[in-house]
Every structure is written in structure tokens, then in C-alpha cells.
Design a protein around this motif. Structure first.
Motif, PDB file in Angstrom:
ATOM      1  N   MET A  64       0.840  -1.187   0.000  1.00  0.00           N
ATOM      2  CA  MET A  64       0.000   0.000   0.000  1.00  0.00           C
ATOM      3  C   MET A  64       0.882   1.247   0.000  1.00  0.00           C
ATOM      4  O   MET A  64       2.048   1.192   0.413  1.00  0.00           O
ATOM      5  N   ARG A  65       0.303   2.352  -0.481  1.00  0.00           N
ATOM      6  CA  ARG A  65       1.036   3.621  -0.526  1.00  0.00           C
ATOM      7  C   ARG A  65       0.415   4.588   0.489  1.00  0.00           C
ATOM      8  O   ARG A  65      -0.796   4.800   0.482  1.00  0.00           O
ATOM      9  N   ILE A  66       1.267   5.141   1.332  1.00  0.00           N
ATOM     10  CA  ILE A  66       0.844   6.073   2.381  1.00  0.00           C
ATOM     11  C   ILE A  66       1.424   7.451   2.083  1.00  0.00           C
ATOM     12  O   ILE A  66       2.595   7.569   1.680  1.00  0.00           O
ATOM     13  N   VAL A  67       0.610   8.474   2.274  1.00  0.00           N
ATOM     14  CA  VAL A  67       1.081   9.849   2.122  1.00  0.00           C
ATOM     15  C   VAL A  67       1.025  10.531   3.486  1.00  0.00           C
ATOM     16  O   VAL A  67       0.089  10.303   4.268  1.00  0.00           O
ATOM     17  N   LEU A  68       2.029  11.338   3.766  1.00  0.00           N
ATOM     18  CA  LEU A  68       2.123  12.063   5.030  1.00  0.00           C
ATOM     19  C   LEU A  68       2.271  13.551   4.780  1.00  0.00           C
ATOM     20  O   LEU A  68       2.922  13.971   3.822  1.00  0.00           O
ATOM     21  N   VAL A  69       1.687  14.359   5.646  1.00  0.00           N
ATOM     22  CA  VAL A  69       1.970  15.786   5.721  1.00  0.00           C
ATOM     23  C   VAL A  69       2.744  16.008   7.009  1.00  0.00           C
ATOM     24  O   VAL A  69       2.338  15.523   8.074  1.00  0.00           O
ATOM     25  N   LEU A  70       3.863  16.712   6.936  1.00  0.00           N
ATOM     26  CA  LEU A  70       4.682  16.942   8.120  1.00  0.00           C
ATOM     27  C   LEU A  70       5.214  18.361   8.159  1.00  0.00           C
ATOM     28  O   LEU A  70       5.204  19.084   7.156  1.00  0.00           O
ATOM     29  N   GLU A  71       5.665  18.760   9.336  1.00  0.00           N
ATOM     30  CA  GLU A  71       6.306  20.051   9.524  1.00  0.00           C
ATOM     31  C   GLU A  71       7.621  19.829  10.257  1.00  0.00           C
ATOM     32  O   GLU A  71       7.800  18.820  10.940  1.00  0.00           O
ATOM     33  N   TYR A  72       8.545  20.785  10.088  1.00  0.00           N
ATOM     34  CA  TYR A  72       9.824  20.656  10.790  1.00  0.00           C
ATOM     35  C   TYR A  72      10.547  21.988  10.898  1.00  0.00           C
ATOM     36  O   TYR A  72      10.323  22.914  10.120  1.00  0.00           O
ATOM     37  N   ASP A  73      11.396  22.042  11.899  1.00  0.00           N
ATOM     38  CA  ASP A  73      12.340  23.131  12.095  1.00  0.00           C
ATOM     39  C   ASP A  73      13.672  22.634  11.536  1.00  0.00           C
ATOM     40  O   ASP A  73      14.251  21.676  12.046  1.00  0.00           O
ATOM     41  N   GLY A  74      14.146  23.268  10.482  1.00  0.00           N
ATOM     42  CA  GLY A  74      15.344  22.780   9.808  1.00  0.00           C
ATOM     43  C   GLY A  74      16.658  23.254  10.399  1.00  0.00           C
ATOM     44  O   GLY A  74      17.725  22.961   9.847  1.00  0.00           O
ATOM     45  N   SER A  75      16.620  23.959  11.523  1.00  0.00           N
ATOM     46  CA  SER A  75      17.822  24.591  12.079  1.00  0.00           C
ATOM     47  C   SER A  75      18.957  23.609  12.365  1.00  0.00           C
ATOM     48  O   SER A  75      20.132  23.934  12.176  1.00  0.00           O
ATOM     49  N   ASN A  76      18.619  22.413  12.828  1.00  0.00           N
ATOM     50  CA  ASN A  76      19.640  21.477  13.293  1.00  0.00           C
ATOM     51  C   ASN A  76      19.974  20.381  12.285  1.00  0.00           C
ATOM     52  O   ASN A  76      20.595  19.371  12.651  1.00  0.00           O
ATOM     53  N   TYR A  77      19.576  20.588  11.025  1.00  0.00           N
ATOM     54  CA  TYR A  77      19.760  19.538  10.029  1.00  0.00           C
ATOM     55  C   TYR A  77      20.554  20.045   8.815  1.00  0.00           C
ATOM     56  O   TYR A  77      20.597  21.245   8.549  1.00  0.00           O
ATOM     57  N   CYS A  78      21.121  19.100   8.088  1.00  0.00           N
ATOM     58  CA  CYS A  78      21.914  19.441   6.902  1.00  0.00           C
ATOM     59  C   CYS A  78      21.034  19.499   5.658  1.00  0.00           C
ATOM     60  O   CYS A  78      21.538  19.369   4.538  1.00  0.00           O
ATOM     61  N   GLY A  79      19.742  19.700   5.857  1.00  0.00           N
ATOM     62  CA  GLY A  79      18.805  19.770   4.753  1.00  0.00           C
ATOM     63  C   GLY A  79      17.860  18.584   4.762  1.00  0.00           C
ATOM     64  O   GLY A  79      17.857  17.772   5.705  1.00  0.00           O
ATOM     65  N   TRP A  80      17.033  18.485   3.730  1.00  0.00           N
ATOM     66  CA  TRP A  80      16.084  17.378   3.656  1.00  0.00           C
ATOM     67  C   TRP A  80      16.748  16.090   3.215  1.00  0.00           C
ATOM     68  O   TRP A  80      16.557  15.046   3.819  1.00  0.00           O
ATOM     69  N   GLN A  81      17.536  16.125   2.149  1.00  0.00           N
ATOM     70  CA  GLN A  81      18.004  14.907   1.477  1.00  0.00           C
ATOM     71  C   GLN A  81      18.963  14.103   2.345  1.00  0.00           C
ATOM     72  O   GLN A  81      19.873  14.640   2.968  1.00  0.00           O
TER      73      GLN A  81
ATOM     74  N   ILE B  44       4.767  14.681  12.293  1.00  0.00           N
ATOM     75  CA  ILE B  44       3.792  14.259  11.298  1.00  0.00           C
ATOM     76  C   ILE B  44       2.446  14.883  11.677  1.00  0.00           C
ATOM     77  O   ILE B  44       1.996  14.762  12.822  1.00  0.00           O
ATOM     78  N   LEU B  45       1.786  15.544  10.727  1.00  0.00           N
ATOM     79  CA  LEU B  45       0.513  16.210  10.986  1.00  0.00           C
ATOM     80  C   LEU B  45      -0.690  15.403  10.511  1.00  0.00           C
ATOM     81  O   LEU B  45      -1.779  15.513  11.088  1.00  0.00           O
ATOM     82  N   TRP B  46      -0.501  14.604   9.466  1.00  0.00           N
ATOM     83  CA  TRP B  46      -1.626  13.892   8.851  1.00  0.00           C
ATOM     84  C   TRP B  46      -1.094  12.720   8.042  1.00  0.00           C
ATOM     85  O   TRP B  46       0.015  12.773   7.502  1.00  0.00           O
ATOM     86  N   ALA B  47      -1.904  11.660   7.965  1.00  0.00           N
ATOM     87  CA  ALA B  47      -1.548  10.489   7.158  1.00  0.00           C
ATOM     88  C   ALA B  47      -2.787  10.003   6.422  1.00  0.00           C
ATOM     89  O   ALA B  47      -3.918  10.104   6.930  1.00  0.00           O
ATOM     90  N   GLY B  48      -2.590   9.489   5.223  1.00  0.00           N
ATOM     91  CA  GLY B  48      -3.693   8.933   4.451  1.00  0.00           C
ATOM     92  C   GLY B  48      -3.181   7.868   3.502  1.00  0.00           C
ATOM     93  O   GLY B  48      -1.993   7.831   3.164  1.00  0.00           O
ATOM     94  N   GLU B  49      -4.066   7.003   3.072  1.00  0.00           N
ATOM     95  CA  GLU B  49      -3.723   5.990   2.078  1.00  0.00           C
ATOM     96  C   GLU B  49      -4.139   6.498   0.707  1.00  0.00           C
ATOM     97  O   GLU B  49      -5.225   7.057   0.546  1.00  0.00           O
ATOM     98  N   VAL B  50      -3.271   6.306  -0.288  1.00  0.00           N
ATOM     99  CA  VAL B  50      -3.529   6.809  -1.638  1.00  0.00           C
ATOM    100  C   VAL B  50      -3.297   5.692  -2.657  1.00  0.00           C
ATOM    101  O   VAL B  50      -2.592   4.717  -2.368  1.00  0.00           O
ATOM    102  N   PRO B  51      -3.855   5.828  -3.853  1.00  0.00           N
ATOM    103  CA  PRO B  51      -3.585   4.843  -4.918  1.00  0.00           C
ATOM    104  C   PRO B  51      -2.100   4.828  -5.282  1.00  0.00           C
ATOM    105  O   PRO B  51      -1.376   5.800  -5.054  1.00  0.00           O
ATOM    106  N   ASP B  52      -1.678   3.741  -5.889  1.00  0.00           N
ATOM    107  CA  ASP B  52      -0.266   3.566  -6.210  1.00  0.00           C
ATOM    108  C   ASP B  52       0.251   4.535  -7.263  1.00  0.00           C
ATOM    109  O   ASP B  52       1.463   4.683  -7.427  1.00  0.00           O
ATOM    110  N   ASP B  53      -0.647   5.195  -8.004  1.00  0.00           N
ATOM    111  CA  ASP B  53      -0.166   6.138  -9.011  1.00  0.00           C
ATOM    112  C   ASP B  53       0.008   7.552  -8.452  1.00  0.00           C
ATOM    113  O   ASP B  53       0.406   8.463  -9.187  1.00  0.00           O
TER     114      ASP B  53
END
Length: 264
Positions: free
Chosen positions: A1-18, A88-97
Motif C-alpha cells: 500500500m502507498r501512504i502519504v504524510l503531511v509533516l512540519e519541521y524546524d530545519g535549524s539542526n539539520y543538513c537539509g532534507w536529502q 507528522i501532521l496527517w496520514a492517508g492511504e492513496v492509490p499507487d499512481d
């Protein structure tokens, strides 16, 4: 199954997203927490990578899993394994496409700039700062010249890997709330450092170094060396990723952390 998440973050202490080999990225922390709940190795796909020091009110990711969990586990359960500056603020299941990046039709960024003589203290790393008074109306006039489809080569980082420098800005609004200047930018997508380079140029115009029509010159040059330096990451927030309503993903406005583009 494919799950989608909405999240928030404070990027101050990280080297970026990747994800990085040093495991210093936001992606590393999120994948580790998801894997702990799923009891399997989870890899995520994001709507857009943010640089070191950049924050997010609304980021979107998706991942595939063989593990069945209630949606609440992908929110409260994962948050129990995350650092306090990622949620994580929200989670939902979505189609595989569905695809967090390629299904997106618009991205929104907010930039908060403290415009006062003294540097920020309480809001250190949360806002950009410029000590010289800025002329709001001139910046607004310049911002209007960026709206529409343009070649943004003058506003992209040298290391930008996008195949085309052409992007469409659908909205660029600048307001002042006391000593805080808020930039609201929306586009189909953004180039690497594009928002921070735009902010740097608008600040140059706001302080009187150039007139508003300098923006037209930069667009015509299509050369990064003619533009202003990249502005600080501290005040930049990914503030929304919009999808076709058929995907049933909540809008940014469903998470009322800000009002009219201004922090409450």
C-alpha cells in the motif's frame, strides 16, 4: 500500500532534507522513525527537498509498505520516534499512481524577514534579518515583474540540476506587519535556491540599490552572476504543496498555524 504524510519541521539542526551518509538530514530521521513503526526498511519520496536551515509548515512525502497499520500509527506512533523538531501532521492511504513530487501542481514558500537595526534574538534561525529600512512599495512593484512564466536562470543555483530554468510563478505577495516583512511565493515548482535568490534581489531593490525594473534586466540576462547573493535560509518555510482535489489530501489552510501569511 502507498501512504502519504503531511509533516512540519524546524530545519535549524539539520543538513537539509536529502539523506546524507552522516545521517544528519530530515529524511534520515523520518525514515528511521517510519521503519521503527513498520518493522521494515522504509524509503520516502518528498514533494520537494529543502536546504540546510530551511523549515517547513507543510511538507508532503509518500512511501510504500507491506505493513498494515491504522492511520493514527503513522501520525502519533511515528511522532513518538521523531525528534521534537519534526512532526507528522496527517496520514492517508492513496492509490499507487500518486506521487508526492510529480502529482503536485503548485508549491508555496513563505519568507519571514525581520527588518530592524538589531539582529534577532528570540527568533534566531526562524527569520531572516536585514538592518537597513526597506521600501515595501518598490519591492512589491519588482515582485509583480516576476509573476508569470519566465526563464529564471538568473535566480538558480550554479549546482541546480533541473533540466529547464523555465518556471511559472502564479503568486508573489509582499506585506509588512510591524518590523516583519512577509514574502509569499507560489509556483508550479522552484529551482534550487530560486526563492532565496529572489529575496536577495528584492532586498537590494528595497534598500534602494536598484530600481524595480532591475528585475526585468535580470530576467533578460539569464545569468546568475548579475543577481544579488543568495539570502539567508533562516526565514524560509515550505508552506504548502497543492494537489488535484481528487487525491483528498488536506490543504495547507487545514493546519492553521498562520493567519493571512503571518505567524500567529
Amino acid at each position: 500500500m502507498r501512504i502519504v504524510l503531511v509533516l512540519e519541521y524546524d530545519g535549524s539542526n539539520y543538513c537539509g532534507w536529502q539523506s546524507q551518509s552522516e545521517s544528519c538530514a530530515i529524511q534520515d530521521a523520518v525514515e528511521k522513525a517510519l521503519s521503527a513503526i513498520a518493522k521494515e526498511d522504509i524509503r520516502i519520496v518528498t514533494a520537494g527537498r529543502t536546504d540546510a536551515g530551511v523549515h517547513a509548515f507543510y511538507q508532503v512525502v509518500h512511501f510504500d509498505t507491506l505493513t498494515s497499520r491504522p492511520l493514527s500509527a503513522w501520525v502519533r506512533g511515528v511522532n513518538a520516534f521523531l525528534p521534537e523538531d519534526i512532526s507528522i501532521l496527517w496520514a492517508g492511504e492513496v492509490p499507487d499512481d500518486f506521487h508526492a513530487r510529480y502529482s503536485a501542481v503548485e508549491r508555496r514558500y513563505l519568507y519571514f524577514l525581520l527588518n530592524q537595526s538589531a539582529r534577532p534574538g528570540v527568533h534566531h534561525n526562524k527569520v531572516g534579518w536585514f538592518h537597513v529600512p526597506l521600501e515595501l512599495e518598490t519591492m512589491q512593484a519588482a515582485g509583480k515583474l516576476l509573476v508569470g512564466e519566465h526563464d529564471f536562470s538568473s535566480f538558480r543555483a550554479a549546482e541546480c540540476q533541473a533540466k529547464s530554468p523555465v518556471r511559472t510563478i502564479t503568486h508573489l505577495n509582499i506585506v509588512r506587519q510591524g518590523n516583519l516583512v512577509v514574502f509569499d511565493l507560489r509556483a508550479n515548482s522552484f529551482l534550487h535556491h530560486m526563492v532565496r535568490n529572489i529575496i536577495g534581489c528584492l532586498v537590494y531593490i528595497g534598500k534602494g540599490k536598484y530600481s524595480a525594473d532591475w528585475i526585468d534586466e535580470l530576467l533578460q540576462h539569464k545569468n546568475r552572476t548579475f543577481a544579488a547573493p543568495t539570502f539567508s535560509a533562516a526565514g524560509l518555510y515550505l508552506a504548502g504543496v497543492r494537489y488535484d482535489p481528487s487525491w483528498l489530501i488536506p490543504e495547507f489552510s487545514d493546519f492553521p498555524i498562520i493567519s493571512n501569511g503571518v505567524l500567529r
